[in-house]
Write an enzyme that holds these catalytic residues in place. Structure first.
Site, short mmCIF file in Angstrom:
data_model
loop_
_atom_site.label_atom_id
_atom_site.label_comp_id
_atom_site.label_asym_id
_atom_site.label_seq_id
_atom_site.Cartn_x
_atom_site.Cartn_y
_atom_site.Cartn_z
N ALA A 1 0.84 -1.21 0.00
CA ALA A 1 0.00 0.00 0.00
C ALA A 1 0.87 1.26 0.00
CB ALA A 1 -0.89 -0.01 1.24
N TYR B 1 8.54 10.73 -3.93
CA TYR B 1 8.17 9.31 -4.01
C TYR B 1 9.38 8.42 -3.73
CZ TYR B 1 7.32 4.77 -6.11
OH TYR B 1 7.25 3.43 -6.33
C1 UD1 Z 1 8.26 4.21 -13.40
C2 UD1 Z 1 7.22 4.39 -12.33
C3 UD1 Z 1 7.81 4.73 -11.02
C4 UD1 Z 1 8.88 3.75 -10.67
C5 UD1 Z 1 9.93 3.77 -11.77
C6 UD1 Z 1 11.00 2.75 -11.45
C7 UD1 Z 1 5.00 5.15 -12.87
C8 UD1 Z 1 4.12 6.31 -13.19
N1 UD1 Z 1 6.28 5.41 -12.70
O1 UD1 Z 1 8.73 5.45 -13.83
O2 UD1 Z 1 6.84 4.71 -10.02
O3 UD1 Z 1 9.46 4.04 -9.47
O4 UD1 Z 1 9.33 3.41 -12.98
O5 UD1 Z 1 12.04 2.89 -12.35
O6 UD1 Z 1 4.58 4.03 -12.79
N2 UD1 Z 1 6.70 8.08 -21.58
C9 UD1 Z 1 6.30 8.69 -22.76
N3 UD1 Z 1 5.00 9.08 -22.85
C10 UD1 Z 1 4.09 8.90 -21.84
C11 UD1 Z 1 4.51 8.28 -20.65
C12 UD1 Z 1 5.83 7.88 -20.55
O7 UD1 Z 1 7.09 8.87 -23.70
O8 UD1 Z 1 2.94 9.31 -22.01
C13 UD1 Z 1 8.10 7.61 -21.48
C14 UD1 Z 1 8.90 8.21 -20.35
O9 UD1 Z 1 9.53 9.40 -20.72
C15 UD1 Z 1 9.88 7.06 -20.04
C16 UD1 Z 1 9.08 5.80 -20.39
O10 UD1 Z 1 8.03 6.23 -21.22
O11 UD1 Z 1 10.98 7.14 -20.92
C17 UD1 Z 1 8.48 5.12 -19.15
O12 UD1 Z 1 7.76 6.07 -18.39
P1 UD1 Z 1 6.78 5.65 -17.20
O13 UD1 Z 1 5.95 4.51 -17.65
O14 UD1 Z 1 6.09 6.88 -16.73
O15 UD1 Z 1 7.75 5.07 -16.10
P2 UD1 Z 1 9.00 5.75 -15.36
O16 UD1 Z 1 9.01 7.20 -15.50
O17 UD1 Z 1 10.22 5.01 -15.84
#
Ligand code: UD1
Length: 329
Positions: free
Chosen positions: A75, A142
């Protein structure tokens, strides 16, 4: 047999852990305040208590009632960007929540604790793949709230004999292969659910930066299947039960996947084309992060079953496309 108490067991990763615990023959008690979790994620017949881990009296009552041998603590709030806007809420839920829970564990004699941590404790890592020895420089409340708990645990162990395992997840992804449980959060900010919700609602997806120093210019991450995270918890529990010492483990596949590769995998799984827009970089995003999980492999005897990103994404698509309204559908 004493049960395992799972906080956040109605949430995304917690519910997959509950499923694996039951498969391994354990009794389970789920505690969830249902702020993000869903009652529908809790299997029939599993004991469920709606409670917030910050509520010491209630947690102590629950621990006294069920006498669990161990607590798995899922949680928490988990959105990096939101934590920057709401640091107090994040410290309250993620740090005070653990403090109250550990206090209730101390006062009722529960001695094993498995804690969900995150690769966000490393911030922008200097060495890839990332080992547990990488320097700890979280860049958000976080990540910092999770690190603060990690740093508290050795002292709690020393004073009260509560043994622990910290599991640092990389990017949790996918859904149960049977399609029974999955992520239910239309406001998710992470890439795979955003891309899938976009396809289901005729929206678009932004790529946050195409000018990174990576093979295709987009961000690279280590997407680890949620059921593999779940099995790591079972291994961690068994190890603690067998007298293993408290420790910290990375959980990832060791493979990096770019944003463009994820978008292709979503399109392949769905058979649909995404409307993709190129945007600038998102503040605080590292170019590339993937895990060295060899410590978990050697010490927990764990390895991920899902190593193919297309297969991981297909399990997400299967869940979301068959449950467009999550647990309501
Ligand atoms: C994620 C987690 C975080 C965790 C971390 C561990 C979430 C929101 N974040 O972060 O809690 O601690 O991994 O490493 O679950 N991206 C896009 N477009 C979008 C969304 C994302 O291009 O609309 C890209 C981001 O720039 C990144 C990749 O996709 O390069 C992954 O992003 P995301 O899924 O948000 O995860 P993290 O930021 O890596």
């Amino acid at each position: 047999m004493k049960p395992i108490l799972v906080t956040g067991g109605a949430g995304y990763i917690g519910s997959h852990a509950v499923k694996e615990l039951i498969k391994s023959g354990r009794k389970v008690v789920v505690v969830d305040n249902l702020s993000a979790g869903h009652k529908g994620a809790v299997p029939e017949g599993v004991d469920f208590e709606q409670a917030d881990t910050r509520d010491y009296d209630k947690m102590r009552d629950i621990l006294e009632k069920y006498q669990p041998s161990a607590v798995m603590h899922f949680a928490a709030f988990l959105a990096v960007g939101e934590s920057v806007e709401k640091p107090i809420e994040y410290y309250d839920n993620n740090l005070v929540g653990v403090l109250r829970l550990l206090t209730a564990m101390r006062d009722t004699g529960v001695k094993q604790f498995i804690f969900s941590s995150t690769a966000a404790v490393y911030g922008q890592p200097e060495n890839i793949p990332v080992t547990e020895k990488e320097s700890l420089k979280p860049e958000s409340p976080y990540g910092q709230s999770k690190l603060a708990v990690e740093q508290m645990l050795p002292w709690v162990e020393r004073a009260y004999g509560i043994n622990y395992t910290v599991l640092r997840y990389f990017n949790a992804a996918g859904a149960d292969k049977d399609g029974e449980i999955g992520l239910d959060n239309e406001n998710a900010t992470n890439l795979i659910p955003k891309a899938i919700y976009s396809l289901l609602h005729n929206g678009s997806i932004e790529i946050f930066g195409t000018d990174y120093d990576t093979p295709d210019g987009t961000g690279v991450r280590d997407y680890i299947h949620v059921s593999d995270l779940a099995t790591a918890h079972i291994k961690a529990l068994e190890r603690l039960e067998n007298g293993g010492k408290s420790d910290i483990f990375n959980l990832g596949t060791g493979k990096g996947t770019s944003v463009k590769e994820i978008i292709s995998a979503v399109e392949k799984a769905s058979g649909k084309k995404l409307d993709v827009k190129i945007s600038s970089r998102r503040a605080g995003d590292p170019a590339k992060v993937w895990a060295d999980s060899s410590k978990a492999q050697s010490e927990l005897g764990w390895s991920p079953k899902y190593t193919n990103i297309e297969e991981i994404v297909a399990t997400s698509w299967n869940w979301h496309s068959t449950h467009p309204d999550g647990y309501k559908s």
